[in-house]
Structure formats: structure tokens, C-alpha cells
Write a protein that holds these residues in place. Structure first.
Motif, PDB file in Angstrom:
ATOM      1  N   ILE A 155      24.675 -62.338 -45.795  1.00 12.49           N
ATOM      2  CA  ILE A 155      24.214 -61.370 -44.797  1.00 12.49           C
ATOM      3  C   ILE A 155      23.695 -62.156 -43.593  1.00 12.49           C
ATOM      4  N   ALA A 156      24.317 -61.921 -42.428  1.00  6.41           N
ATOM      5  CA  ALA A 156      23.898 -62.583 -41.187  1.00  6.41           C
ATOM      6  C   ALA A 156      22.857 -61.745 -40.450  1.00  6.41           C
ATOM      7  N   SER A 157      23.001 -60.422 -40.498  1.00  2.00           N
ATOM      8  CA  SER A 157      22.017 -59.527 -39.894  1.00  2.00           C
ATOM      9  C   SER A 157      22.149 -58.151 -40.528  1.00  2.00           C
ATOM     10  N   GLU A 158      21.058 -57.373 -40.421  1.00  2.00           N
ATOM     11  CA  GLU A 158      21.042 -56.061 -41.069  1.00  2.00           C
ATOM     12  C   GLU A 158      20.178 -55.087 -40.277  1.00  2.00           C
ATOM     13  N   ARG A 159      20.735 -53.916 -40.015  1.00  2.00           N
ATOM     14  CA  ARG A 159      20.019 -52.777 -39.449  1.00  2.00           C
ATOM     15  C   ARG A 159      20.413 -51.559 -40.286  1.00  2.00           C
ATOM     16  N   ASP A 160      19.762 -50.424 -40.075  1.00  2.00           N
ATOM     17  CA  ASP A 160      20.125 -49.213 -40.825  1.00  2.00           C
ATOM     18  C   ASP A 160      21.583 -48.835 -40.626  1.00  2.00           C
ATOM     19  N   ASP A 161      22.086 -49.006 -39.392  1.00  2.00           N
ATOM     20  CA  ASP A 161      23.439 -48.557 -39.064  1.00  2.00           C
ATOM     21  C   ASP A 161      24.479 -49.671 -39.052  1.00  2.00           C
ATOM     22  N   GLN A 162      24.072 -50.926 -39.290  1.00  2.00           N
ATOM     23  CA  GLN A 162      25.023 -52.034 -39.217  1.00  2.00           C
ATOM     24  C   GLN A 162      24.578 -53.218 -40.067  1.00  2.00           C
ATOM     25  N   VAL A 163      25.536 -53.798 -40.777  1.00  2.00           N
ATOM     26  CA  VAL A 163      25.323 -55.050 -41.510  1.00  2.00           C
ATOM     27  C   VAL A 163      26.416 -56.010 -41.067  1.00  2.00           C
ATOM     28  N   VAL A 164      26.018 -57.247 -40.779  1.00  2.00           N
ATOM     29  CA  VAL A 164      26.975 -58.288 -40.415  1.00  2.00           C
ATOM     30  C   VAL A 164      26.960 -59.336 -41.519  1.00  2.00           C
ATOM     31  N   LEU A 165      28.142 -59.633 -42.049  1.00  2.77           N
ATOM     32  CA  LEU A 165      28.320 -60.616 -43.113  1.00  2.77           C
ATOM     33  C   LEU A 165      29.219 -61.736 -42.601  1.00  2.77           C
ATOM     34  N   GLY A 166      29.181 -62.890 -43.252  1.00  2.00           N
ATOM     35  CA  GLY A 166      30.145 -63.924 -42.909  1.00  2.00           C
ATOM     36  C   GLY A 166      29.581 -65.319 -42.967  1.00  2.00           C
ATOM     37  N   PHE A 167      30.425 -66.274 -42.573  1.00  6.06           N
ATOM     38  CA  PHE A 167      30.013 -67.669 -42.501  1.00  6.06           C
ATOM     39  C   PHE A 167      30.964 -68.444 -41.607  1.00  6.06           C
ATOM     40  N   ASP A 168      30.582 -69.658 -41.312  1.00 11.86           N
ATOM     41  CA  ASP A 168      31.378 -70.553 -40.479  1.00 11.86           C
ATOM     42  C   ASP A 168      31.946 -71.656 -41.364  1.00 11.86           C
ATOM     43  N   ASP A 169      33.168 -72.094 -41.044  1.00  5.85           N
ATOM     44  CA  ASP A 169      33.814 -73.156 -41.803  1.00  5.85           C
ATOM     45  C   ASP A 169      34.578 -74.050 -40.827  1.00  5.85           C
ATOM     46  N   LYS A 170      35.200 -75.105 -41.339  1.00  4.03           N
ATOM     47  CA  LYS A 170      35.919 -76.054 -40.495  1.00  4.03           C
ATOM     48  C   LYS A 170      37.058 -75.408 -39.722  1.00  4.03           C
ATOM     49  N   HIS A 171      37.815 -74.553 -40.403  1.00  2.00           N
ATOM     50  CA  HIS A 171      39.032 -74.010 -39.810  1.00  2.00           C
ATOM     51  C   HIS A 171      38.814 -72.705 -39.049  1.00  2.00           C
ATOM     52  N   LEU A 172      37.756 -71.967 -39.410  1.00  3.40           N
ATOM     53  CA  LEU A 172      37.473 -70.715 -38.716  1.00  3.40           C
ATOM     54  C   LEU A 172      36.064 -70.235 -39.029  1.00  3.40           C
ATOM     55  N   ASP A 173      35.564 -69.368 -38.160  1.00  2.00           N
ATOM     56  CA  ASP A 173      34.318 -68.637 -38.391  1.00  2.00           C
ATOM     57  C   ASP A 173      34.726 -67.183 -38.550  1.00  2.00           C
ATOM     58  N   PHE A 174      34.055 -66.455 -39.438  1.00  2.00           N
ATOM     59  CA  PHE A 174      34.392 -65.045 -39.560  1.00  2.00           C
ATOM     60  C   PHE A 174      33.149 -64.214 -39.794  1.00  2.00           C
ATOM     61  N   ARG A 175      33.253 -62.966 -39.390  1.00  2.00           N
ATOM     62  CA  ARG A 175      32.207 -61.981 -39.617  1.00  2.00           C
ATOM     63  C   ARG A 175      32.863 -60.684 -40.070  1.00  2.00           C
ATOM     64  N   ILE A 176      32.172 -60.003 -40.957  1.00  2.00           N
ATOM     65  CA  ILE A 176      32.550 -58.657 -41.377  1.00  2.00           C
ATOM     66  C   ILE A 176      31.412 -57.759 -40.915  1.00  2.00           C
ATOM     67  N   VAL A 177      31.730 -56.799 -40.074  1.00  2.00           N
ATOM     68  CA  VAL A 177      30.726 -55.901 -39.515  1.00  2.00           C
ATOM     69  C   VAL A 177      30.938 -54.515 -40.128  1.00  2.00           C
ATOM     70  N   ILE A 178      29.951 -54.052 -40.896  1.00  2.00           N
ATOM     71  CA  ILE A 178      29.992 -52.724 -41.502  1.00  2.00           C
ATOM     72  C   ILE A 178      29.068 -51.838 -40.678  1.00  2.00           C
ATOM     73  N   GLU A 179      29.633 -50.768 -40.110  1.00  2.00           N
ATOM     74  CA  GLU A 179      28.863 -49.853 -39.279  1.00  2.00           C
ATOM     75  C   GLU A 179      28.961 -48.449 -39.849  1.00  2.00           C
ATOM     76  N   VAL A 180      27.854 -47.725 -39.785  1.00  2.00           N
ATOM     77  CA  VAL A 180      27.811 -46.352 -40.279  1.00  2.00           C
ATOM     78  C   VAL A 180      27.306 -45.449 -39.166  1.00  2.00           C
ATOM     79  N   ALA A 181      28.008 -44.337 -38.970  1.00  2.00           N
ATOM     80  CA  ALA A 181      27.613 -43.341 -37.970  1.00  2.00           C
ATOM     81  C   ALA A 181      27.798 -41.955 -38.578  1.00  2.00           C
TER      82      ALA A 181
END
Length: 163
Positions: free
Chosen positions: A85-111
Motif C-alpha cells: 500500500i503506497a497511499s490510502e484514503r476512503d475513496d482511493q487506495v494506491v498499491l505498487g512498487f518500483d523495480d529495475k525494469h519498471l515502476d507500477f501502481r494499481i489505483v483502486i477508486e470508489v465512487a
């Protein structure tokens, strides 16, 4: 899986400004006022057996290149499934990590989806650093799409009562 729909991702995205690859899927969940962390755990917290099998294969293939292993960590604080978990709010969670070949994030949003429940969106953002990152995304994209649509589709069922 027919209830999961594709949406146009917005780039640049604040969760990963440098992202050069993205996709976004959404589903309507009957649960109203669903917190994003509950949606994240419900969709990504417990992977189906076939997804865990694909992760095992992925880990074996990328290990010789010194890349991070993707391991599910059920119930471990600070993680949803295999993702930190990179960040968390009631309406959004950001997941992910950085690596040699790429950085990625998964953003889950609720509305709110009004009387239908909640709209849950999953945006995947990738910043590819090199040719290996580009080849990696090319190879995993068909599996990624299937996994996201399958796991997100879980939220279209009856309202989530746990977590």
C-alpha cells in the motif's frame, strides 16, 4: 466477466506521473459507500489458484534477472495481496512498487453509483525504464487484462460483508 467494463485511463496520473502505459477497468458493486480498502482487499486480497500459479511462473522466469518476486501476503499489514500500500484514503487506495525494469501502481477508486451501489475502478499505471520493461509489459498484458477483469468482477456480486 461481462459486467466489467473498460475506461480510458488519464495520463499523466498523480499516482505515477512518469507512467507511459496504463489501463483502467470498472464495475458496479451493489455495496453502497464501499471504502476503497475493502474493494482492494475483496478484489486483490485472495487471488484465484490459477493467478497464484501464474505468479509462481512469473517469479521463476524473472528471478535470474534480479527482479522482485510478486508474492501474495494474505493479511499482512501494509499489503493487499502481493501489493504494498503506497497511499490510502476512503475513496482511493494506491498499491505498487518500483523495480529495475519498471515502476507500477494499481489505483483502486470508489465512487457512488447512486441506487445501483458503488462504482469501483482499477487503473494500472506503468513507467517502463528500459527495453526489458517494454518486453515485460508486452508479454504480461494479456494475462494482466484477464486477471484484472476476473478479480474486479468479484465486486459485482452480493455486497461485501467482511473487512
Amino acid at each position: 466477466m461481462t459486467h466489467v467494463f473498460s475506461e480510458e485511463p488519464a495520463l499523466p496520473h498523480p499516482a505515477l506521473i512518469e507512467a507511459d502505459w496504463a489501463d483502467r477497468y470498472a464495475v458496479i458493486s451493489p455495496e453502497r459507500a464501499m471504502p476503497a480498502i475493502r474493494a482492494a482487499h475483496w478484489a486483490l486480497g485472495q487471488s484465484p489458484v490459477w493467478v497464484r500459479g501464474l505468479l509462481d511462473i512469473r517469479n521463476r522466469v524473472v528471478a535470474p534477472f534480479g527482479l522482485k518476486a510478486a508474492e501474495t501476503k494474505p493479511g499482512e499489514a501494509g499489503f493487499v495481496g502481493a501489493f504494498a500500500i503506497a497511499s490510502e484514503r476512503d475513496d482511493q487506495v494506491v498499491l505498487g512498487f518500483d523495480d529495475k525494469h519498471l515502476d507500477f501502481r494499481i489505483v483502486i477508486e470508489v465512487a457512488s453509483a447512486g441506487p445501483a451501489g458503488s462504482k469501483v475502478s482499477v487503473t494500472t499505471l506503468v513507467n517502463r525504464h528500459n527495453i526489458f520493461g517494454r518486453l515485460y509489459i508486452l508479454a504480461v498484458t494479456p494475462f494482466h487484462r484477464l486477471i484484472v477483469r476476473t478479480t474486479l468482477g468479484r465486486l459485482a456480486g452480493p455486497p461485501v460483508v467482511s473487512r
